[in-house]
Write a protein that holds these residues in place. Structure first.
Motif, PDB file in Angstrom:
ATOM      1  N   LYS A  71       0.774  -1.085  -0.059  1.00 32.27           N
ATOM      2  CA  LYS A  71      -0.026   0.055  -0.049  1.00 32.27           C
ATOM      3  C   LYS A  71       0.946   1.349  -0.040  1.00 32.27           C
ATOM      4  O   LYS A  71       0.691   2.269  -0.734  1.00 32.27           O
ATOM      5  N   ARG A  72       1.828   1.186   0.798  1.00 34.74           N
ATOM      6  CA  ARG A  72       2.724   2.479   0.729  1.00 34.74           C
ATOM      7  C   ARG A  72       3.534   2.826  -0.621  1.00 34.74           C
ATOM      8  O   ARG A  72       3.547   3.565  -1.063  1.00 34.74           O
ATOM      9  N   GLU A  73       3.834   1.640  -1.147  1.00 31.50           N
ATOM     10  CA  GLU A  73       4.684   1.707  -2.462  1.00 31.50           C
ATOM     11  C   GLU A  73       3.545   2.146  -3.676  1.00 31.50           C
ATOM     12  O   GLU A  73       3.793   3.097  -4.363  1.00 31.50           O
ATOM     13  N   LEU A  75       0.681   4.130  -2.586  1.00 33.27           N
ATOM     14  CA  LEU A  75       0.415   5.609  -2.512  1.00 33.27           C
ATOM     15  C   LEU A  75       1.754   6.430  -2.835  1.00 33.27           C
ATOM     16  O   LEU A  75       1.434   7.414  -3.592  1.00 33.27           O
ATOM     17  N   ASN A  76       2.886   5.925  -2.669  1.00 32.36           N
ATOM     18  CA  ASN A  76       4.157   6.573  -3.140  1.00 32.36           C
ATOM     19  C   ASN A  76       4.186   6.727  -4.668  1.00 32.36           C
ATOM     20  O   ASN A  76       4.461   7.930  -5.175  1.00 32.36           O
ATOM     21  N   THR A  77       3.997   5.900  -5.309  1.00 32.45           N
ATOM     22  CA  THR A  77       3.765   5.698  -6.832  1.00 32.45           C
ATOM     23  C   THR A  77       2.691   6.812  -7.227  1.00 32.45           C
ATOM     24  O   THR A  77       3.123   7.585  -8.164  1.00 32.45           O
ATOM     25  N   GLN A  78       1.367   6.684  -6.512  1.00 28.48           N
ATOM     26  CA  GLN A  78       0.321   7.661  -6.764  1.00 28.48           C
ATOM     27  C   GLN A  78       0.799   8.955  -6.667  1.00 28.48           C
ATOM     28  O   GLN A  78       0.487  10.012  -7.258  1.00 28.48           O
ATOM     29  N   LYS A  79       1.349   9.395  -5.546  1.00 26.80           N
ATOM     30  CA  LYS A  79       1.876  10.658  -5.069  1.00 26.80           C
ATOM     31  C   LYS A  79       2.809  11.139  -6.291  1.00 26.80           C
ATOM     32  O   LYS A  79       2.601  12.193  -6.619  1.00 26.80           O
ATOM     33  N   GLY A  80       3.776  10.052  -6.560  1.00 21.53           N
ATOM     34  CA  GLY A  80       4.783  10.597  -7.542  1.00 21.53           C
ATOM     35  C   GLY A  80       3.970  11.005  -8.999  1.00 21.53           C
ATOM     36  O   GLY A  80       4.389  12.118  -9.536  1.00 21.53           O
ATOM     37  N   ASP A  83       2.109  14.164  -8.458  1.00 17.01           N
ATOM     38  CA  ASP A  83       3.172  15.411  -8.336  1.00 17.01           C
ATOM     39  C   ASP A  83       3.858  15.860  -9.747  1.00 17.01           C
ATOM     40  O   ASP A  83       4.012  16.754 -10.149  1.00 17.01           O
ATOM     41  N   SER A 186      -7.601  11.823  -8.040  1.00 21.56           N
ATOM     42  CA  SER A 186      -6.934  10.558  -7.464  1.00 21.56           C
ATOM     43  C   SER A 186      -8.016   9.550  -7.884  1.00 21.56           C
ATOM     44  O   SER A 186      -7.443   8.443  -8.299  1.00 21.56           O
TER      45      SER A 186
END
Length: 191
Positions: A71-73, A75-80, A83, A186
């Motif tokens: 999930k963290r990965e 979310l980080n990918t989605q945030k990237g 951005d 999102s």
């Protein structure tokens, strides 16, 4: 022979008693061994149950940790990605023609004039010509052009004496739009 018979009888009685004692001892030892086997089986079953529970607990923890990591990965990918979209949008706005920026500065200054009737405006170096053209208009005669600002576009307005400042930079507006529309964006992008 009488003595011999008595001795034989005593021997026979001794053998019978010894056999009875051996048989009783054998029964006692069999009973003790059976009880020990039961205890061992019980301890073994408890140990197996405990190890099964512990293994299940460890497995569940590992699965939870792996799920959190995934999930963290994600979310980080989605945030990237978000951005990248944000920065791409800012870059695309910066590429718009000078006429767009001139019109934007005029509208922003018209809005700012409601709060700051006179003062200094700052824009980025790219938009200085557009800002000068807007400031040449009579309705904005109370404003002067200040030093270039490190902004992507838009203007920063400073009242006389610098007491009041308004940030009408593109990034400020983009942040407001971004924050209000981030969930929708999102949902559209990532379902």
């Amino acid at each position: 022979m009488g003595l011999e018979a008595v001795l034989e009888e005593i021997r026979e009685k001794g053998r019978k008693e010894a056999d009875a004692i051996r048989a009783e001892s054998k029964m006692d030892s069999d009973r003790i061994l059976a009880e020990a086997d039961q205890k061992v089986a019980g301890i073994k079953a408890e140990a197996e149950e405990a190890s099964t529970k512990q293994a299940a607990r460890v497995t569940a923890q590992e699965i939870s940790a792996a799920n959190l990591l995934v999930k963290r990965e994600i979310l980080n990918t989605q945030k990237g990605l978000l951005d990248e979209v944000y920065e791409g949008t800012i870059a695309e706005i910066a590429k718009l023609p000078e006429s767009f920026h001139r019109e934007a500065i005029k509208k922003l200054l018209t809005e700012a004039k409601k709060e700051i009737p006179k003062g200094k405006i700052h824009c980025n170096a790219r938009d200085e010509a557009a800002a000068k053209a807007v400031l040449a208009e009579k309705e904005f005669s109370g404003f002067i052009l200040g030093e270039p600002a490190h902004i992507d576009g838009g203007i920063l307005i400073e009242g006389e004496g610098g007491e009041l400042q308004i940030d009408y930079s593109y990034r400020t507006f983009m942040n407001k739009v971004w924050e209000s529309g981030l969930k929708d964006a999102s949902d559209i992008l990532f379902g």
